[in-house]
Design an enzyme around this catalytic site. Sequence first.
Site, PDB file in Angstrom:
ATOM      1  N   LEU A  60       0.722  -1.212  -0.064  1.00  0.00           N
ATOM      2  CA  LEU A  60      -0.159   0.105  -0.106  1.00  0.00           C
ATOM      3  C   LEU A  60       0.874   1.269  -0.167  1.00  0.00           C
ATOM      4  CD1 LEU A  60      -2.853   0.932   0.329  1.00  0.00           C
ATOM      5  CD2 LEU A  60      -2.784   0.666   2.568  1.00  0.00           C
ATOM      6  N   SER A  61       0.866   2.001  -0.945  1.00  0.00           N
ATOM      7  CA  SER A  61       1.751   3.207  -1.196  1.00  0.00           C
ATOM      8  C   SER A  61       1.317   4.638  -0.755  1.00  0.00           C
ATOM      9  CB  SER A  61       2.262   3.242  -2.651  1.00  0.00           C
ATOM     10  OG  SER A  61       1.049   3.639  -3.453  1.00  0.00           O
ATOM     11  N   VAL A  69      -3.948   6.103  -5.305  1.00  0.00           N
ATOM     12  CA  VAL A  69      -5.211   5.786  -5.737  1.00  0.00           C
ATOM     13  C   VAL A  69      -5.160   4.144  -5.954  1.00  0.00           C
ATOM     14  CG1 VAL A  69      -5.144   6.584  -7.995  1.00  0.00           C
ATOM     15  CG2 VAL A  69      -7.265   6.324  -6.868  1.00  0.00           C
ATOM     16  N   CYS A 112      13.606  -2.023  -9.159  1.00  0.00           N
ATOM     17  CA  CYS A 112      12.668  -1.714  -7.822  1.00  0.00           C
ATOM     18  C   CYS A 112      11.954  -2.584  -7.635  1.00  0.00           C
ATOM     19  CB  CYS A 112      12.240  -0.287  -7.711  1.00  0.00           C
ATOM     20  SG  CYS A 112      11.438  -0.142  -6.145  1.00  0.00           S
ATOM     21  N   CYS A 135      10.454   6.073  -8.553  1.00  0.00           N
ATOM     22  CA  CYS A 135       9.663   5.662  -7.724  1.00  0.00           C
ATOM     23  C   CYS A 135       9.798   6.138  -6.240  1.00  0.00           C
ATOM     24  CB  CYS A 135       9.438   4.200  -7.182  1.00  0.00           C
ATOM     25  SG  CYS A 135      10.644   3.091  -7.058  1.00  0.00           S
TER      26      CYS A 135
END
Length: 372
Positions: free
Chosen positions: A15-16, A19, A105, A201
């Site tokens: 969970l970053s 959305v 990544c 990122c």
Amino acid sequence: MNADELRSKRIAVLLSGGVDSSVVVYELTQLGLHPNCFYIKIGPEEQEEWDCTSEEDLEMANAVARKYGCTLEVVDCHREYWDQVTRYTMEKVRAGLTPNPDVMCNRLIKFGAFHEKRGKDYDLIATGHYAQTERDGEGRKWLCTAPDPVKDQTDFLAQIDNWQLEKAIFPIGHYVKDEVRRIAEREHLVSAHRRDSQGICFLGKIDYNDYLRRYLGEQQGDVIELETGKKIGTHQGHWFHTIGQRKGLGLGGGPWFVVKKDIEANILYVSHGYTPPTAYSQHFLIRDFHSLNGVMPPVGEPITIKIRHTPEWHAATLETLNVERETLNDESHFSPLIVHSSQPIHGVAPGQFCVVYDAEHHRCYGSAEICL
């Protein structure tokens, strides 16, 4: 994998705070699941010097996890990121290549270091990537493209290992972006109107050139017009510039495009138009093809390829390059392949990943680094 099968699995969600991953949590809870959520910390070490969005990201992630009654744990992969992905990026850039840190990544951090720390305790790892998977008749799992060609992210996943693909699920991969936004708005998710992240990122608001300057410094070199050989300016290091670049050159009388680099002499060659023959490649070499599930792409048969994150696929074929190992002057473990594109492609640069798909650009075979 159907809902009943998912209910029997231990699922971790990355969970970053954006959305996409927020809607992943919603999708899984609608199936009666309550996955454990994880926020991977990979931001810069010098928090007081770098303007990073990680604090806001974490707040958003916490809010989404609380909304659906899920736990959220912060997993610190900062050191692994800077030891592995940053080193990879700097070594490639210093050598004049065009790396893709986000590709590495995914392989080394999201499905790598995280797995070693927490992911190994779970059967499946869910992310907000726009990608899909399917099984063939022999039970092999394939990475497949999303219906949204603009957001499709299979190119960023084409270097993960087979065991990582086996554990990966992409609950929003069947949606287009507008559908994900509408779900987030309907469900009043705090991340519903957050802008998509751009660039590497972990950088957040950090300027990429500042990032390069911190680790590689500056070295002044000449800017030369390709057609005339005339010096028209200077630059502060070839690593600040990429093939095809138009903005940020600081030259008058433009537009100018970077069409060639002499790494040893630290020279940039530019042209008024992005049309010189040197700016296009139709046939180029790739090495060390990485297959996602052990199936190699067919040689001599129609395929499609991508060399950067764009909505377009290029029709192509592959040819095996039969040369003596000693002549390659590298550490490749597999025979190099020649890519024959049906049309010239602009901006092909060594260090980029060439991602290979079937002729219908549905199933992804994997990717390889462009080396010529």
